[in-house]
Design a protein around this motif. Structure first.
Motif: not given
Lengths: 352, 532
Positions: A272-289
Motif C-alpha cells: 500500500k505504501n510502495a504503491l504511490v511511487p510505483l504508480i509514477t514509475v508505471i505511468t512514466l514507462s507507459y508514456a515512454y512506450l
C-alpha cells in the motif's frame, strides 16, 4: 456543532485544488504549443515553398503565404495556431498532402495498442518479480530477477527484436512475422470490416471477426512482449527498491510481532505504501512506450507514431513532426493527470 | 531441439501473454494473391502525368496502358497497346494511331480516340516534371489542342521536327504517356488540378489491375480487372508492403510470407543460396549510379577537382564487396543494352593521381564538400567508401543524410553541393539519357528545367548540346550510335558528373512464382504476367 463552517472550508479548498489543477494543465498545454510553434518558426524550412513547389510565381507564393497566415504578426499567428490545435487541426502533411490529424489518427492507435499490451505485461510480471526479490534479498530468486532485469536494461532493443523474430517467427513458428496483419486479414480489415478505433484487436473483436483478431494477436505478441520485457526490467527493479524500503520500517516489524500472516504484511501493508511511487514509475514507462518505439517499429514493420515522426523528420515534413510532438506532449500531460488522480485514491495524505 | 508443436505454442503464449490467444497461422501467401515487399518511399505521386520515380512507375505500369507497348518477354520490341496500329506521314511530322476497339477504363467508361487525346493533352497542360518526354516534340499547353487531335477512331500527333520515328514511338511507351480516364479525373478535380490530387490515391486507367488502396510509405493493394483486352491477369490481388529492411524481407521470403522481395542487399541474396524454396532472378537494369557536382559551388566547377574525383572512386573495390551482384562498373551514361552504349571503363582508383590533381587545383586543402545522400543502406555504404578514398585525396565529404524525397527536393532545387544519385532511363531510346546528362538549353535558375540532370547540377554542356540535338534526328542507326559514343566520352571526361556503375537487378522470388518481369533496362515491372 461546528460542522458547517468546517465542511464549507473543505469544499472551498477542494474547489481551489481542482481549479489549480486545471489551471496548471492549461498552462502546460499552452507551454507545449508555444514550444512547438517556436520550433516551427525557427527551422530553416519555408512551408510555402514546400506547398507550392518550384514553379510557383511570386503571386502564387504571396497567396499561399496569406492563406497560411504567415503575413500576420507572430503573436497573432500563435493564437491562430493554438485555436487550430485545440479544434484538432494540426495542419497538412507536406509529404502526402493529407491532414496531419487524420494521419496521426491512423498511426497512433497502432502505437496505443502495442504500448498498452506492453505495459500490462511489464506490470503483471514486473511487480510480483520485484516483490519476490525484495522479500528474499540475496536469494536465488533475487539474483534471477536481477539478471533478467539487467538484460532488459542493457541489451539493445534492435538486437533483441531481431533475435526474437529469428527464434519465435523464423525457427519455432509460434508467432507471425513483421506487420500488424497477414495480407489476407489486412485486406479484410481495410475493405470489409468497420473501423471504430484503429486498434485492430478492438476493431476486429467489435466486428466479431475472430480470425482477424487471432491473426492480429499472433502479430502483436512478439513486439508487445519485447516492449513489455523492457518495461518489466525497469518496473521490477523499482518495485524491489520501494518494497525493501517499506519492509525495513517499524510498522512492518510491529505487524509481524502482532502475528500477522507474512503475505498480508507484504501485499497489504507494505505494498500500500510502495504503491504511490510505483504508480509514477508505471505511468512514466507507459508514456515512454506511447511515444512510439522507433526501433521496435522498424524491425516489426509496425506503422506507429515513432516511425511516423522519424520518417517525417527525414522528409523535413514539419507539420507532421510538430503534430506528432503535440500528440506525444498531450499524452504525457494526460498520463501525469491520471497518475495524480490515482495518488489520491491510494494515499489519504494526498486527498486534501 | 524443437519442442512439440502444441506444447511449444502453449508455452510461448503463456510466457508472452500470460493468458490465452489463438495460434500463429500457417505462413503461406494466398494462392490468388501476390505479396511483394519493396521500398516504396521514393513515390512522390502516382498520377501518371507526375509519377517519375521507380516504385510509382512500376505501380502505374499495372494500372494503366500506353498506346504502344514494350513486349515484356522480348526486351526492346514495340508491340501494339491501346493503339492497334500506327503510321507516320511522309513529312515525318504527322503520326496516326488507330485506337483498339472494345477497351474500357476501370470506371466502365469505354476508351475512345478522344480519351487518348485528352489524356496526352492533360500531361502537357499539367506540365509536371515528366511532361518533357511528350513536350520535347514541340508541344506546349497553348498549342497542344491543335497538335494532338482525335477523329473517329484515330489519334493524330503532330511534331515540330522530323525526328527519328523510333524516338517518338519509344517515348510513347514511357509511364507519362499512360492513358488516363480524363473524364473520371475531371469529375474529381479540385482547384483546377485536373484530378491530380485525386489520382495520388486512386487509379483511372485501362490496366490489368485497378488500385484498391494506397497508403504512402505503407503499401498498396491492386485488384485484377475482368475482361482485360490483353487477357486477364493471372493473380486476383497484388499486395505491396513497404519493407525497407533487406534482412526483414529475407526472413519473410524464406518463411513464405511474401512472394517477391525487391530490396535485398547482396548479403541477403547470398544468404538465400541453398534454399530450394526461393530463387534469385537476374535482370539487367537501366539505372546508372553517378555523382552530381553542383557547378554553383566554385570548387566543384574546377576541372582538376572533377578529374581528381574520377580517380578517387574505388570502383572495383565497391562492386567486389558492398555492391556485388547488384551493380557493375560502368563509366558512361547509356546503360549497356541501349543503342550506342559505351563499354569501356577508363578510370580506376588512383589516389596518387587524384592527390596530384587536387594539388594542381590551387584550392586550399583539404577541400570540404557537403555530400547529400539518401538514407538507404546501399547508398550509405557507397558514401562511406567515397568518404574514405576522397579523404585520402584531400577532399573531406560532410554527409547530409535524408530520405529519398527530401534528397530529391534538394537536388531539384539545386541546393546540394555534391550528391550521390541514380538515374533510370524514361524510354528505351539513347536520347533519354543523352538529353539529360549532355543537354541543358537554359542553365538559368528561372528555367527550372528539373528534367535535365545537367540543369540540376547547374552545368552548361556547351557544344554537347548541339551534338545531342543532331543525334536525335539522325536516321542512320550506325551513324547515330557512333555519335552517342562520342558524346558519352566527352561527358565522361569533362562534366559535372562522375559516372560510376550500372545496375544488375536481382529479385528474390519464391520458387513457385513464375512470369515476373522486372522490366530490364527499358521497361517497368509487370505483375499481370505472374503465376504461382
Amino acid at each position: 456543532m461546528t460542522g458547517s463552517p468546517v465542511s464549507g472550508n473543505r469544499a472551498f479548498v477542494l474547489a481551489g485544488r481542482i481549479g489549480l489543477g486545471l489551471g496548471s494543465l492549461a498552462i502546460t498545454i499552452l507551454g507545449l504549443l508555444l514550444i512547438t510553434f517556436l520550433i516551427s518558426r525557427v527551422v530553416p524550412i519555408d512551408p510555402v515553398l514546400s506547398i507550392v513547389g518550384e514553379r510557383a510565381t511570386e503571386a502564387q507564393i504571396a497567396a499561399v503565404r496569406a492563406k497560411l497566415g504567415l503575413d500576420l504578426p507572430m503573436w497573432q499567428q500563435f493564437l491562430i495556431y493554438v485555436r487550430d490545435a485545440l479544434t484538432g487541426d494540426l495542419g497538412t502533411s507536406i509529404r502526402t498532402g493529407e491532414p496531419v490529424a487524420a494521419e496521426i489518427a491512423r498511426y497512433f492507435p497502432a502505437t496505443l495498442e502495442l504500448a498498452t499490451l506492453g505495459t500490462i505485461f511489464g506490470t503483471l510480471v514486473g511487480v510480483p518479480a520485484g516483490v519476490l526479490a525484495a522479500t528474499r534479498p540475496g536469494s536465488l530468486a533475487d539474483q534471477v530477477v536481477r539478471v533478467i532485469g539487467l538484460m532488459g536494461y542493457s541489451m539493445p532493443v534492435f538486437w533483441l527484436g531481431l533475435i526474437g523474430l529469428l527464434v519465435f517467427y523464423g525457427q519455432l513458428d509460434w508467432v507471425s512475422g513483421p506487420g500488424r496483419l497477414d495480407p489476407t486479414y489486412d485486406m479484410m480489415m481495410q475493405f470489409t470490416l468497420t473501423p471504430y478505433t484503429g486498434m485492430i484487436l478492438i476493431d476486429s473483436a467489435l466486428n466479431g471477426a475472430w480470425d482477424v483478431f487471432g491473426n492480429a494477436v499472433s502479430h502483436i505478441i512478439l513486439p508487445a512482449g519485447l516492449l513489455g520485457y523492457v518495461s518489466m526490467a525497469y518496473i521490477s527493479r523499482m518495485t524491489r527498491s520501494f518494497m525493501m524500503n517499506e519492509l525495513g520500517q517499524e510498522y512492518i516489524t510491529t505487524a509481524r510481532v502482532k502475528g500477522m500472516p507474512e503475505w498480508r504484511v507484504v501485499w497489504v501493508h507494505a505494498m500500500k505504501n510502495a504503491l504511490v511511487p510505483l504508480i509514477t514509475v508505471i505511468t512514466l514507462s507507459y508514456a515512454y512506450l506511447l511515444e512510439g518505439s522507433v526501433l521496435t517499429e522498424t524491425i516489426f514493420a509496425w506503422p506507429g507514431l515513432g516511425s511516423y515522426i522519424t520518417d517525417a523528420l527525414f522528409a523535413a515534413d514539419m507539420p507532421a513532426v510538430l503534430g506528432g510532438t503535440v500528440v506525444v506532449g498531450a499524452v504525457f500531460i494526460t498520463l501525469n493527470m491520471a497518475s495524480d488522480l490515482l495518488y489520491r485514491l491510494v494515499d489519504p495524505r494526498a486527498r486534501a | 531441439m524443437q519442442l512439440g508443436h502444441g506444447f511449444g505454442r502453449a508455452a510461448a503464449l503463456a510466457v508472452l501473454m500470460a493468458g490465452t490467444a489463438p495460434m500463429a497461422l500457417l505462413a503461406e501467401t494466398p494462392a490468388d494473391t501476390l505479396v511483394i515487399a519493396d521500398a516504396i518511399d521514393d513515390i512522390v505521386s502516382i498520377d501518371p502525368a507526375e509519377a517519375f520515380e521507380f516504385s510509382g512507375v512500376d505501380l502505374n505500369n499495372n494500372t494503366y496502358d500506353t498506346l504502344i507497348e514494350l513486349d515484356p518477354t522480348k526486351p526492346g520490341e514495340l508491340v501494339p497497346g491501346l493503339a492497334e496500329s500506327w503510321s507516320v506521314a511522309d513529312d515525318g511530322m504527322t503520326y496516326s494511331f488507330k485506337i483498339r476497339p472494345g477497351v474500357t477504363f476501370s470506371s466502365g467508361n469505354p476508351l475512345t480516340a478522344e480519351d487518348a487525346a485528352l489524356s496526352l493533352r492533360r500531361v502537357v497542360k499539367l506540365n509536371k516534371t515528366p511532361a518533357f518526354i511528350i513536350t520535347q516534340f514541340g508541344l506546349t499547353p497553348e498549342n497542344v489542342d491543335q497538335m494532338i487531335t482525335a477523329d473517329g477512331d484515330t489519334v493524330t500527333l503532330k511534331t515540330d521536327k522530323a525526328y527519328a520515328p523510333s524516338f517518338v514511338y519509344n517515348c510513347l511507351t514511357a509511364g507519362v504517356a499512360n492513358i488516363v480516364d480524363v473524364k473520371t479525373a475531371m469529375a474529381n478535380e479540385a482547384d483546377g488540378d485536373m484530378g491530380n490530387a485525386w489520382l495520388k490515391a486512386n487509379s483511372a486507367g485501362t490496366g490489368a489491375y485497378v488500385l484498391k488502396s494506397f497508403k504512402p510509405n505503407e503499401g498498396y493493394v491492386l485488384e485484377a480487372r475482368q475482361g482485360h483486352w490483353r487477357g486477364d491477369a493471372k493473380l486476383k490481388t497484388v499486395f505491396m508492403q513497404h519493407i525497407p529492411e533487406g534482412a526483414t524481407q529475407r526472413l519473410l521470403l524464406e518463411k513464405g510470407d511474401i512472394d517477391i522481395a525487391r530490396e535485398m542487399t547482396p548479403t541477403d541474396i547470398e544468404g538465400l543460396a541453398g534454399n530450394p524454396d526461393v530463387k534469385v532472378q537476374n535482370d539487367v537494369g537501366g539505372q546508372v549510379y553517378y555523382l552530381g557536382l553542383n557547378q554553383k559551388t566554385p570548387a566543384l566547377a574546377n576541372p582538376k577537382v572533377q578529374e581528381a574525383m574520377r580517380w578517387a572512386v574505388d570502383y572495383k573495390g565497391m562492386t567486389d564487396t558492398i555492391l556485388r551482384g547488384q551493380w557493375v562498373v560502368h563509366q558512361a551514361f547509356l546503360p549497356l543494352g541501349f543503342l550506342g552504349a559505351l563499354d569501356e571503363n577508363v578510370y580506376t582508383l588512383d589516389i596518387a593521381k587524384a592527390k596530384a590533381l587536387m594539388a594542381e587545383s590551387g584550392l586550399p586543402l583539404p577541400l570540404e564538400v557537403k555530400f547529400t545522400v539518401r538514407n538507404n543502406q546501399e547508398r550509405l555504404d557507397i558514401a562511406t567508401s567515397l568518404q574514405n578514398t576522397f579523404a585520402q585525396a584531400g577532399i573531406n565529404l560532410v554527409m547530409d543524410v535524408g530520405d529519398g524525397k527530401q534528397g530529391l527536393e534538394v537536388y531539384r532545387g539545386r541546393k546540394h553541393e555534391m550528391t550521390l544519385q541514380t538515374w533510370g532511363p524514361d524510354y528505351p531510346d539513347p536520347h533519354t539519357n543523352a538529353s539529360t546528362f549532355a543537354m541543358n538549353p537554359d542553365n538559368s535558375d528561372a528555367a527550372n528545367a528539373t528534367g535535365y540532370l545537367a540543369w540540376r547540377n547547374a552545368w552548361d554542356p556547351g557544344p554537347l548540346n548541339a551534338l545531342t540535338e543532331a543525334a536525335v534526328v539522325e536516321k542512320d542507326a550506325a551513324k547515330r550510335a557512333a555519335m552517342y559514343e562520342d558524346i558519352q566520352r566527352q561527358q565522361r571526361d569533362n562534366s559535372a558528373f562522375v559516372m560510376m556503375f550500372q545496375q544488375a537487378k536481382q529479385d528474390a522470388l519464391r520458387a513457385n512464382v513464375n512470369g515476373f518481369f522486372a522490366g530490364g533496362a527499358t521497361d517497368a515491372a509487370t505483375y499481370w504476367t505472374i503465376t504461382k
